[in-house]
Scaffold this motif. Structure first.
Motif, PDB file in Angstrom:
ATOM      1  N   GLN A  26      -0.310   3.989  -0.101  1.00  0.00           N
ATOM      2  CA  GLN A  26      -0.008   2.642   0.533  1.00  0.00           C
ATOM      3  C   GLN A  26       0.672   2.802   1.804  1.00  0.00           C
ATOM      4  O   GLN A  26       0.484   2.089   2.781  1.00  0.00           O
ATOM      5  N   GLU A  27       1.450   3.863   2.223  1.00  0.00           N
ATOM      6  CA  GLU A  27       1.762   4.329   3.341  1.00  0.00           C
ATOM      7  C   GLU A  27       0.571   4.608   4.285  1.00  0.00           C
ATOM      8  O   GLU A  27       0.688   4.493   5.396  1.00  0.00           O
ATOM      9  N   ALA A  28      -0.128   5.254   3.763  1.00  0.00           N
ATOM     10  CA  ALA A  28      -1.645   5.706   4.754  1.00  0.00           C
ATOM     11  C   ALA A  28      -2.175   4.563   5.030  1.00  0.00           C
ATOM     12  O   ALA A  28      -2.662   4.384   6.106  1.00  0.00           O
ATOM     13  N   GLU A  46      -7.875  -4.037   8.734  1.00  0.00           N
ATOM     14  CA  GLU A  46      -7.621  -4.190   7.591  1.00  0.00           C
ATOM     15  C   GLU A  46      -8.117  -2.780   6.993  1.00  0.00           C
ATOM     16  O   GLU A  46      -8.972  -2.218   7.358  1.00  0.00           O
ATOM     17  N   ALA A  47      -7.368  -2.338   5.901  1.00  0.00           N
ATOM     18  CA  ALA A  47      -7.922  -1.052   5.350  1.00  0.00           C
ATOM     19  C   ALA A  47      -9.153  -1.538   4.215  1.00  0.00           C
ATOM     20  O   ALA A  47      -8.835  -2.386   3.375  1.00  0.00           O
ATOM     21  N   LYS A  48     -10.058  -0.599   4.325  1.00  0.00           N
ATOM     22  CA  LYS A  48     -10.976  -0.703   3.092  1.00  0.00           C
ATOM     23  C   LYS A  48     -11.132  -0.110   2.167  1.00  0.00           C
ATOM     24  O   LYS A  48     -11.283  -0.149   1.143  1.00  0.00           O
ATOM     25  N   SER A  49     -10.762   1.417   2.364  1.00  0.00           N
ATOM     26  CA  SER A  49     -10.534   2.329   1.402  1.00  0.00           C
ATOM     27  C   SER A  49      -9.480   3.439   1.783  1.00  0.00           C
ATOM     28  O   SER A  49      -9.362   3.725   3.137  1.00  0.00           O
ATOM     29  N   VAL A  50      -8.962   4.043   0.888  1.00  0.00           N
ATOM     30  CA  VAL A  50      -8.089   5.315   1.049  1.00  0.00           C
ATOM     31  C   VAL A  50      -8.515   6.480   0.147  1.00  0.00           C
ATOM     32  O   VAL A  50      -8.646   6.307  -0.798  1.00  0.00           O
ATOM     33  N   ALA A  51      -8.736   7.555   0.959  1.00  0.00           N
ATOM     34  CA  ALA A  51      -9.003   8.828  -0.038  1.00  0.00           C
ATOM     35  C   ALA A  51      -8.245  10.207   0.673  1.00  0.00           C
ATOM     36  O   ALA A  51      -7.960  10.224   1.951  1.00  0.00           O
TER      37      ALA A  51
END
Length: 53
Positions: A26-28, A46-51
């Protein structure tokens, strides 16, 4: 026939990976969005994905 100079406003979309430091996903996302929205000319991000690396 002479040419005339025009100013044209265009809108475009770009997808790009950036690296950020964060305690969780979430913070990322929040950090990445804040960074990109501060880039010159960016109206929205907007964020699309986080890994995790």
């Amino acid at each position: 026939m002479s040419r005339t100079r025009y100013v044209v406003t265009v809108r475009y979309e770009m997808e790009r990976e950036i690296n950020v430091w964060a305690r969780d996903e979430q913070e990322a996302e929040e950090n990445a969005i804040e960074i990109v929205e501060n880039w010159n000319g960016v109206l929205m991000a907007e964020a699309k994905s986080v890994a995790e690396e």
